[in-house]
Scaffold this active site. Structure first.
Site, mmCIF file in Angstrom:
data_model
loop_
_atom_site.group_PDB
_atom_site.id
_atom_site.type_symbol
_atom_site.label_atom_id
_atom_site.label_comp_id
_atom_site.label_asym_id
_atom_site.label_seq_id
_atom_site.Cartn_x
_atom_site.Cartn_y
_atom_site.Cartn_z
ATOM 1 N N SER A 103 0.756 -1.182 -0.079
ATOM 2 C CA SER A 103 -0.161 0.160 -0.151
ATOM 3 C C SER A 103 0.846 1.368 -0.004
ATOM 4 C CB SER A 103 -1.064 -0.143 1.375
ATOM 5 O OG SER A 103 -1.537 1.222 1.508
ATOM 6 N N TYR A 125 -1.130 -1.055 11.145
ATOM 7 C CA TYR A 125 -1.741 -1.482 9.647
ATOM 8 C C TYR A 125 -0.642 -1.123 8.629
ATOM 9 C CZ TYR A 125 -3.426 -1.378 4.850
ATOM 10 O OH TYR A 125 -3.451 -1.489 3.538
ATOM 11 N N LYS A 176 2.534 -3.656 6.850
ATOM 12 C CA LYS A 176 2.787 -3.530 5.069
ATOM 13 C C LYS A 176 4.160 -3.217 4.930
ATOM 14 C CE LYS A 176 -1.089 -4.399 3.506
ATOM 15 N NZ LYS A 176 -1.431 -5.767 3.036
HETATM 16 C C1 WQD Z 1 -9.358 9.311 1.783
HETATM 17 C C2 WQD Z 1 -9.713 10.705 1.854
HETATM 18 C C3 WQD Z 1 -10.086 11.097 4.232
HETATM 19 C C4 WQD Z 1 -14.077 9.152 4.801
HETATM 20 C C5 WQD Z 1 -6.597 4.152 3.670
HETATM 21 C C6 WQD Z 1 -5.412 3.473 4.177
HETATM 22 C C7 WQD Z 1 -4.719 2.778 2.943
HETATM 23 C C8 WQD Z 1 -5.911 1.889 2.172
HETATM 24 C C9 WQD Z 1 -6.936 2.842 1.679
HETATM 25 C C10 WQD Z 1 -5.915 -0.228 2.600
HETATM 26 C C11 WQD Z 1 -9.116 11.144 3.232
HETATM 27 C C12 WQD Z 1 -11.388 11.705 3.511
HETATM 28 C C13 WQD Z 1 -12.884 9.512 4.155
HETATM 29 C C14 WQD Z 1 -14.936 10.058 4.981
HETATM 30 C C15 WQD Z 1 -13.771 11.883 4.431
HETATM 31 N N1 WQD Z 1 -6.375 0.840 2.840
HETATM 32 N N2 WQD Z 1 -12.598 10.924 3.976
HETATM 33 N N3 WQD Z 1 -14.978 11.233 4.958
HETATM 34 O O1 WQD Z 1 -7.029 7.118 4.467
HETATM 35 O O2 WQD Z 1 -6.374 7.743 1.972
HETATM 36 O O3 WQD Z 1 -6.294 5.444 2.812
HETATM 37 O O4 WQD Z 1 -7.714 3.556 2.819
HETATM 38 O O5 WQD Z 1 -5.282 -0.532 1.768
HETATM 39 O O6 WQD Z 1 -3.815 1.998 3.130
HETATM 40 O O7 WQD Z 1 -4.582 4.266 4.706
HETATM 41 O O8 WQD Z 1 -8.421 6.434 2.456
HETATM 42 O O9 WQD Z 1 -10.817 6.485 1.733
HETATM 43 O O10 WQD Z 1 -10.207 6.442 4.209
HETATM 44 O O11 WQD Z 1 -9.608 8.648 3.040
HETATM 45 O O12 WQD Z 1 -13.574 13.154 4.394
HETATM 46 O O13 WQD Z 1 -16.043 9.635 5.457
HETATM 47 O O14 WQD Z 1 -11.200 10.859 2.210
HETATM 48 O O15 WQD Z 1 -9.937 12.193 5.364
HETATM 49 O O16 WQD Z 1 -8.448 12.625 3.036
HETATM 50 P P1 WQD Z 1 -6.992 6.631 2.916
HETATM 51 P P2 WQD Z 1 -9.681 6.891 2.941
#
Ligand code: WQD
Length: 346
Positions: free
Chosen positions: A126, A151, A155
């Site tokens: 990731s 997590y 990785k």
């Molecule tokens: C993306 C953006 C949030 C939800 C994580 C893991 C990564 C991978 C993918 C596994 C951020 C914003 C989110 C919400 C929001 N996981 N957001 N409201 O954090 O980039 O990555 O998931 O493989 O390893 O770290 O993904 O989709 O959680 O967030 O504003 O209800 O959307 O703050 O800026 P992230 P995400």
């Protein structure tokens, strides 16, 4: 016909990868204990491809049961390892659960790779290994920062274990660093099945739009970005899936430059949270009910990929754009609701 073992084959990226492998002439078996997934995905795979896939309901932390799968399938030509827990927030509150599950599973698998001389191994990694990058876009040579969560640490440790393992000629391996996988297969027969309240952006959007969630939060609009919200590299799950088939082919054709090549899997395009929401609203015609809320701890402000290596060495091409990602994610959510409604009426 080469047989590939996919661990976590009932999961989101695992199921889409099995479809792609089957469509490219591979035979596939899966190991998935369904602790965080459902065999519902296997039915979806068969609906799309018309091919049967055997899933071994085995916990990879149980070495004897894992070894038995290899004893029964002595013709495994390669392994694609997805099976792991992946909720960032949960990993912070339950670190031992994450270290035990994600690392013991990999250790047992590598013992079997050694015992059964499996030649090729593709590891699901990731972009989280980059932490908060000093410069974007990130390349595979960008520095690995201290993990922001257990997590992410699993990785990073998984990558190091594989680098050490392959140094001794264990097998040839590829580390695939996904950015943000989103969307669903165009058939809507498989897709993401978040457990409980979705942590990731796109399922939070689609569940809010369909009414499963009353409102969603945008975690901060005061970042130093073009519209104040965080930037990510959203990549369609089918593009991610095909990259795994290409990775297996790359190893089979012995094109690898080292015993542990690394590839970023992202579009190379940064998209803000508010732009993603806007794209969804245009695709779905739904005005999303959201509010601007406080920043989420641990969030990286901006990250997106330099994907040149995957494009030039794996021959990877991006087939799906942001509109496709939102269209297929929404179609999947509508399909799930239709299934829930018909189950209620029966
Ligand atoms: C993306 C953006 C949030 C939800 C994580 C893991 C990564 C991978 C993918 C596994 C951020 C914003 C989110 C919400 C929001 N996981 N957001 N409201 O954090 O980039 O990555 O998931 O493989 O390893 O770290 O993904 O989709 O959680 O967030 O504003 O209800 O959307 O703050 O800026 P992230 P995400």
């Amino acid at each position: 016909m080469q047989k590939i073992l996919v661990t976590g084959g009932c999961g989101y990226i695992g199921s889409h990868t099995i479809v792609d492998l089957l469509n490219h002439g591979y035979e596939v078996i899966s190991i998935d204990d369904n602790s965080r997934s459902s065999s519902f995905s296997i039915a979806g795979i068969e609906q799309i491809t018309g091919k049967k896939v055997k899933n071994y309901l085995v916990d990879l932390k149980n070495f004897d049961e894992t070894q038995a799968v290899f004893q029964e399938n002595t013709d495994i030509a390669g392994i694609i390892h997805f099976a792991a827990y992946k909720a960032v927030g949960e990993s912070v509150s339950a670190p031992v659960l994450y270290y035990e599950n994600n690392l013991f599973s990999l250790i047992n698998l590598l013992k079997c790779v050694e015992e059964f001389s499996i030649p090729n191994f593709v590891f699901s990694s990731s972009c989280t290994v980059y932490g908060s990058p000093d410069a974007i876009p990130v390349t595979e040579l960008s520095p690995i920062k201290k993990a922001e969560s257990p997590y992410g640490a699993t990785k990073q440790m998984g990558e190091e274990m594989l680098q050490d393992f392959t140094k001794n000629g264990g097998c040839n391996t590829i580390l695939l660093r996904y950015f943000n996988p989103v969307g669903a297969h165009p058939s809507a027969a498989i897709g993401e099945l978040p457990i409980g309240r979705p942590q990731n952006l796109v399922p939070a959007i689609t569940q809010t739009a369909i009414g499963k969630l009353p409102k969603m939060k945008v975690f901060g609009n005061d970042y130093d970005t073009r519209d104040g919200s965080c930037i990510r590299d959203y990549i369609h799950v089918c593009d991610i899936a095909h990259a795994h088939t290409l990775a297996i082919q790359y190893l089979e054709q012995e094109k690898n430059k080292t015993a542990c090549d690394i590839f970023n899997l992202g579009t190379g395009i940064g998209v803000t949270v508010l732009e993603a929401i806007q794209s969804f609203q245009e695709v779905s015609g739904v005005a999303l009910n959201y509010e601007i809320a406080a920043r989420r701890p641990g969030d990286v402000v901006a990250i997106f990929a330099n994907n040149d290596a995957a494009v030039t060495q794996l021959g990877w091409t991006i087939e799906y754009n942001l509109t496709d990602m939102m269209k297929t994610a929404w179609a999947w959510e509508l399909k799930l609701k239709a299934q829930e409604d018909s189950a209620k009426n029966n």
